[in-house]
Design a protein around this motif. Structure first.
Motif, PDB file in Angstrom:
ATOM      1  N   LEU A   1     -11.243   4.137  -6.741  1.00  0.00           N
ATOM      2  CA  LEU A   1     -11.683   5.323  -6.156  1.00  0.00           C
ATOM      3  C   LEU A   1     -12.607   4.749  -4.741  1.00  0.00           C
ATOM      4  CD1 LEU A   1     -11.873   8.447  -5.799  1.00  0.00           C
ATOM      5  CD2 LEU A   1     -14.008   8.101  -6.897  1.00  0.00           C
ATOM      6  N   SER A   2     -11.705   4.756  -3.546  1.00  0.00           N
ATOM      7  CA  SER A   2     -12.205   3.993  -2.502  1.00  0.00           C
ATOM      8  C   SER A   2     -12.181   4.891  -1.168  1.00  0.00           C
ATOM      9  CB  SER A   2     -11.421   2.708  -2.055  1.00  0.00           C
ATOM     10  OG  SER A   2     -10.017   3.122  -1.697  1.00  0.00           O
ATOM     11  N   ALA A   3     -12.511   4.358  -0.050  1.00  0.00           N
ATOM     12  CA  ALA A   3     -12.391   4.911   1.061  1.00  0.00           C
ATOM     13  C   ALA A   3     -10.790   5.406   1.293  1.00  0.00           C
ATOM     14  CB  ALA A   3     -12.934   4.224   2.391  1.00  0.00           C
ATOM     15  N   ARG A   4      -9.958   4.614   0.862  1.00  0.00           N
ATOM     16  CA  ARG A   4      -8.543   4.869   1.051  1.00  0.00           C
ATOM     17  C   ARG A   4      -7.882   5.850   0.079  1.00  0.00           C
ATOM     18  NH1 ARG A   4      -6.814   1.000   4.460  1.00  0.00           N
ATOM     19  NH2 ARG A   4      -8.477   0.321   6.033  1.00  0.00           N
TER      20      ARG A   4
ATOM     21  N   LEU B   1       5.965   6.972  -4.203  1.00  0.00           N
ATOM     22  CA  LEU B   1       5.340   6.923  -2.744  1.00  0.00           C
ATOM     23  C   LEU B   1       4.025   7.414  -2.534  1.00  0.00           C
ATOM     24  CD1 LEU B   1       8.809   7.748  -0.935  1.00  0.00           C
ATOM     25  CD2 LEU B   1       8.116   5.581  -1.685  1.00  0.00           C
ATOM     26  N   THR B   2       3.225   6.439  -2.027  1.00  0.00           N
ATOM     27  CA  THR B   2       1.653   7.043  -1.771  1.00  0.00           C
ATOM     28  C   THR B   2       1.437   7.943  -0.552  1.00  0.00           C
ATOM     29  OG1 THR B   2       1.232   4.984  -0.577  1.00  0.00           O
ATOM     30  CG2 THR B   2       1.128   4.705  -2.967  1.00  0.00           C
TER      31      THR B   2
ATOM     32  N   ASP C   1       0.758  -1.243  -0.002  1.00  0.00           N
ATOM     33  CA  ASP C   1       0.036   0.220   0.078  1.00  0.00           C
ATOM     34  C   ASP C   1       0.887   1.286  -0.019  1.00  0.00           C
ATOM     35  OD1 ASP C   1      -2.851  -1.141  -0.069  1.00  0.00           O
ATOM     36  OD2 ASP C   1      -2.202  -1.488   2.046  1.00  0.00           O
ATOM     37  N   VAL C   2       2.290   1.282   0.496  1.00  0.00           N
ATOM     38  CA  VAL C   2       2.793   2.473   0.650  1.00  0.00           C
ATOM     39  C   VAL C   2       3.637   2.981  -0.324  1.00  0.00           C
ATOM     40  CG1 VAL C   2       2.713   2.229   2.982  1.00  0.00           C
ATOM     41  CG2 VAL C   2       4.740   1.224   1.928  1.00  0.00           C
ATOM     42  N   ALA C   3       3.808   1.951  -1.681  1.00  0.00           N
ATOM     43  CA  ALA C   3       4.433   2.311  -2.787  1.00  0.00           C
ATOM     44  C   ALA C   3       4.080   1.700  -4.228  1.00  0.00           C
ATOM     45  CB  ALA C   3       6.001   2.170  -2.580  1.00  0.00           C
ATOM     46  N   LEU C   4       4.089   2.463  -5.196  1.00  0.00           N
ATOM     47  CA  LEU C   4       3.781   1.824  -6.523  1.00  0.00           C
ATOM     48  C   LEU C   4       5.068   1.608  -7.410  1.00  0.00           C
ATOM     49  CD1 LEU C   4       1.916   0.905  -8.578  1.00  0.00           C
ATOM     50  CD2 LEU C   4       1.587   3.211  -9.596  1.00  0.00           C
TER      51      LEU C   4
ATOM     52  N   GLU D   1      -3.601   4.357  -1.611  1.00  0.00           N
ATOM     53  CA  GLU D   1      -3.013   3.158  -1.210  1.00  0.00           C
ATOM     54  C   GLU D   1      -3.025   2.188  -2.648  1.00  0.00           C
ATOM     55  OE1 GLU D   1      -5.112   1.515   2.149  1.00  0.00           O
ATOM     56  OE2 GLU D   1      -4.784   3.279   3.382  1.00  0.00           O
ATOM     57  N   ALA D   2      -1.840   1.649  -2.723  1.00  0.00           N
ATOM     58  CA  ALA D   2      -1.430   0.897  -3.953  1.00  0.00           C
ATOM     59  C   ALA D   2      -2.317  -0.481  -3.876  1.00  0.00           C
ATOM     60  CB  ALA D   2       0.016   0.601  -4.119  1.00  0.00           C
ATOM     61  N   GLY D   3      -3.128  -0.965  -2.974  1.00  0.00           N
ATOM     62  CA  GLY D   3      -3.980  -1.870  -3.105  1.00  0.00           C
ATOM     63  C   GLY D   3      -5.097  -1.509  -3.907  1.00  0.00           C
ATOM     64  N   ASP D   4      -5.303  -0.213  -4.362  1.00  0.00           N
ATOM     65  CA  ASP D   4      -6.223   0.347  -5.147  1.00  0.00           C
ATOM     66  C   ASP D   4      -5.831   0.483  -6.415  1.00  0.00           C
ATOM     67  OD1 ASP D   4      -8.606   0.651  -3.539  1.00  0.00           O
ATOM     68  OD2 ASP D   4      -7.738   2.111  -2.642  1.00  0.00           O
ATOM     69  N   ILE D   5      -4.543  -0.135  -6.989  1.00  0.00           N
ATOM     70  CA  ILE D   5      -4.033   0.114  -8.202  1.00  0.00           C
ATOM     71  C   ILE D   5      -3.683  -1.397  -8.816  1.00  0.00           C
ATOM     72  CG2 ILE D   5      -2.101   0.859  -9.531  1.00  0.00           C
ATOM     73  CD1 ILE D   5      -1.765   3.060  -7.137  1.00  0.00           C
TER      74      ILE D   5
END
Length: 253
Positions: free
Chosen positions: A128-131, A77-78, A66-69, A113-117
């Protein structure tokens, strides 16, 4: 193809991690055992794995994705949407800069958060999420454009992270769950629909021709195996209790 991965050892404070799963507290020792199995699978897929030490101040820090792509052309860095996770970002810099001499940043008020990518070739689908908010998506698409990469925003309303409900398995194959079954942005893909009772398996990971699949979801495993790739089943019960999936536990590049 990927050659490297970065993971972070779970901390004992993971029992205090963010979760909506209502599955009870994780067993720390079992989580560490499952994490070691995960690392072994990454190595089996041909990756050189950097293992970072636990961060006791950050209960969710084992979910390092989640903290980097990390793309083929740049590192970003996110700025996590969960306030308790924002302090994790500086702790990933040293590991990232060994492969990327410079990086881009998502800045407040943008959150990502890169879990969204989800990466598909040189294109990045961004949930597009709560995070991850609209300002974060806009910043990310602008950064990607500087490196001749592209991005598009995916509307969603039910998922924690985009990759909770969709995973790209190469060759135009897409695992989907829930609202992602019929999202028109993915119409060009061959969708493999995962049923609600096995929804956790929608977060599976393609690495260099092998697909990592969470253990315990036989129908999803059978559907994935129909693609003809080797599969590795991994027990993930303790991370599922914290809403974390296979992709969350590593940065692959």
């Amino acid at each position: 193809m990927f050659s490297k991965a970065i993971v972070r050892t779970p901390c004992k404070a993971m029992l205090e991690g963010l979760t909506e799963a209502e599955m009870g507290l994780p067993d720390y020792d079992l989580a560490c055992e499952q994490h070691q199995g995960y690392i072994s699978a990454l190595k089996e897929c041909g990756l050189q794995v950097t293992i970072l030490p636990p961060l006791e101040s950050y209960p969710d820090s084992c979910f390092v994705e989640d903290v980097a792509l990390l793309t083929s052309k740049c590192a970003i860095l996110t700025h996590p949407g969960a306030p308790s996770r924002r302090g994790e970002v500086p702790h990933i810099v040293k590991a990232v800069e060994q492969s990327y001499p410079s990086f881009e940043h998502i800045n407040f008020p943008g959150t990502v958060e890169a879990g969204d990518i989800m990466m598909v070739g040189n294109h990045f689908y961004i949930g597009l999420s709560a995070r991850t908010n609209a300002q974060g998506v806009e910043q990310l698409i602008d950064i990607l454009g500087k490196y001749d990469l592209t991005g598009s925003m995916v509307e969603m309303s039910e998922l924690l992270h985009l990759k909770t409900g969709v995973s790209y398995l190469e060759n135009n194959n897409l695992l989907t769950f829930g609202e992602m079954h019929h999202n028109p942005i993915f119409n060009q893909f061959k969708r493999i629909e995962i049923a609600k009772q096995e929804s956790y398996a929608a977060n599976s990971v393609w690495i260099n021709g092998t697909i990592l699949v969470p253990k315990g979801f036989p129908n999803a495993l059978n559907a994935i195996q129909q693609l003809g790739h080797p599969t590795i089943e991994l027990p993930m019960s303790e991370f599922q209790k914290l809403d974390g999936g296979l992709s969350c536990l590593s940065l692959r590049f």
